[in-house]
Write an enzyme that holds these catalytic residues in place. Structure first.
Site, mmCIF file in Angstrom:
data_model
loop_
_atom_site.group_PDB
_atom_site.id
_atom_site.type_symbol
_atom_site.label_atom_id
_atom_site.label_comp_id
_atom_site.label_asym_id
_atom_site.label_seq_id
_atom_site.Cartn_x
_atom_site.Cartn_y
_atom_site.Cartn_z
ATOM 1 N N HIS A 1 46.283 45.450 39.151
ATOM 2 C CA HIS A 1 47.219 45.058 38.093
ATOM 3 C C HIS A 1 47.941 46.292 37.573
ATOM 4 O O HIS A 1 47.355 47.372 37.532
ATOM 5 C CB HIS A 1 46.470 44.366 36.944
ATOM 6 C CG HIS A 1 47.353 43.533 36.090
ATOM 7 N ND1 HIS A 1 48.055 44.050 35.035
ATOM 8 C CD2 HIS A 1 47.686 42.217 36.162
ATOM 9 C CE1 HIS A 1 48.767 43.086 34.482
ATOM 10 N NE2 HIS A 1 48.571 41.958 35.160
ATOM 11 N N ASP B 1 44.035 35.974 39.416
ATOM 12 C CA ASP B 1 44.241 35.134 40.591
ATOM 13 C C ASP B 1 43.118 35.200 41.625
ATOM 14 O O ASP B 1 43.134 34.452 42.591
ATOM 15 C CB ASP B 1 45.580 35.484 41.251
ATOM 16 C CG ASP B 1 46.728 35.125 40.333
ATOM 17 O OD1 ASP B 1 46.678 34.032 39.755
ATOM 18 O OD2 ASP B 1 47.651 35.935 40.184
#
Ligand SMILES: CC(C)(COP(=O)(O)OP(=O)(O)OC[C@H]1O[C@@H](n2cnc3c(N)ncnc32)[C@H](O)[C@@H]1OP(=O)(O)O)[C@@H](O)C(=O)NCCC(=O)NCCS
Length: 382
Positions: free
Chosen positions: A263, A318
């Site tokens: 991320h 996810d």
């Protein structure tokens, strides 16, 4: 000569807005909406309608406001026969994200100048949040060749979505899981790619339908919302949990980017993935395919964290969300459309904030690295 500004690829570290909606704290691994933690907001009673009220109002809704939101969702999610037909046509032969993007655009008004209607920014935004969910259901029914069966009276947004997308009557647990997934994905600060897109498009005075359809395009990519689909496809490809460790090591040796991992802002485990794992424990039944996929996801987490954790790379939302969607019967192509149905809330609240903060058009600059001015050469002399 003008001084060359510093270039930050991907606008890393560049503030693009002042926002009071949600806060992502990358080092602490914390996500809050209007100051409330997502862990608290996804408790047993939390609903998507409640979070939409919170995002807009800045305060948790009381009972009267909740009733108002339920009435609003039921009224505003209605679509005309033509809008339903168009969405059903778009659903054939294309990924549902593209169908959704075009179906949302066709909800736009006949004229096009939002500045004259900016006092309706809340009304129009809330109406779209309700309608986008309905459209996802319409597209799912058409994609599977089912006939249209629309929202029912008194049905919550989450229940409508699970029922329309899966074609089955959902259990209370499935509805609660869907509410939690919708809440978790409703907003993620102004800087994520799709919300930034929404703000850029809003800044040109575009209509809300244009804003949402552009943001859906941004969300569809595998580096953003499409990663939930990507991670489950990877787990399907690996198939057997026994093979997971070896497969992931091989993929990492090949510099493959594991969907659901890494991320830009979080350098610890994404707090949303911890909430999703709590849901996974509740909803994934032993002996199912979702259980195998979840087992693979846990191995991916272990192997990839051992290899990449010291570089600040950890699971994001996810890695596990696909397994939970799968456990409640959502087809893989509909993971990202459901993410869009939820994130429409964040996009629309950000659109409102963009207007309220003066709405200056986005016009950053480039660093030109092309050729110096030169003489044109006619085609015969080239
Ligand atoms: C989320 C993401 C787009 C962030 O991108 P970013 O901040 O620009 O980071 P970069 O892509 O530049 O990656 C930095 C380094 O980490 C590595 N890396 C990042 N994500 C990785 C992943 N998922 N798997 C393996 N390596 C990864 C990159 O290869 C790069 O290594 P290098 O410096 O040796 O080239 C990126 O981590 C990614 O593509 N993840 C997978 C897709 C995903 O899950 N997206 C959903 C995000 S919520």
């Amino acid at each position: 000569m003008l001084e060359t500004p510093q270039f930050s690829p991907g606008l890393e570290g560049v503030p693009i807005a002042e926002s009071a909606v949600s806060l992502v704290e990358g080092e602490a691994g914390r996500l809050t909406y209007r100051g409330y933690s997502i862990e608290d907001l996804t408790g047993d009673e939390g609903t998507f309608e409640e979070i939409v009220a919170l995002l807009y109002d800045g305060e948790l809704p009381d009972k009267a406001r909740m009733e108002e939101m339920q009435v609003l969702f039921e009224r505003e999610r209605r679509l005309t026969d033509e809008q339903i037909e168009l969405a059903r046509m778009a659903a054939v032969g294309t990924h549902p994200m593209f169908a959704l993007q075009s179906a949302v655009a066709t909800l736009g008004p006949p004229d096009n100048d939002f500045e004259r209607k900016v006092d309706t920014v809340v009304e129009r935004g809330q109406s779209l949040i309700a309608k986008v969910g309905h459209l996802v259901g319409v597209i799912a029914q058409a994609a599977e060749g089912r006939s249209y069966e629309g929202p029912r009276e008194g049905e919550s947004h989450a229940r409508m979505l699970v029922r329309m997308v899966t074609g089955k009557e959902p259990s209370e647990l499935e509805v609660r899981v869907m509410d939690a997934l919708l809440i978790l994905q409703a907003d993620h600060s102004a800087g994520n790619a799709s919300t930034f897109t929404a703000r850029v498009v809003a800044s040109t005075k575009s209509e809300p339908e244009a804003v949402v359809s552009a943001a859906i395009g941004a969300l569809s990519g595998p580096a953003h919302g499409g990663a939930n689909e990507g991670s489950l496809r990877l787990f399907q490809q690996i198939g057997d949990p026994i093979k997971a460790e070896q497969e992931i090591s091989r993929l990492l040796d090949d510099k493959f980017k594991i969907p659901g991992f890494g991320h830009r802002v979080y350098h610890v485990k994404d707090p949303r993935s911890k909430v999703i794992q709590r849901l996974a424990d509740e909803v994934i039944e032993d002996g199912t395919q979702a259980a195998d996929h979840y087992q693979i996801a846990l191995t991916v987490e272990k192997v990839a964290t051992d290899r990449l954790g010291d570089r600040g790379l950890f699971p994001n939302v996810d890695l596990f969300s696909g397994c939970v969607f799968e456990a409640i019967g959502i087809p893989i192509d509909f993971f990202t459309p459901l993410f869009a149905a939820s994130r429409t809330a964040g996009w629309m609240v950000n659109m409102q904030e963009q207007w309220e903060s003066g709405n200056r058009i986005f016009r950053p600059r480039q660093i030109y690295v092309g050729s110096a001015p030169r003489d044109f050469v006619t085609i015969d002399d080239r």
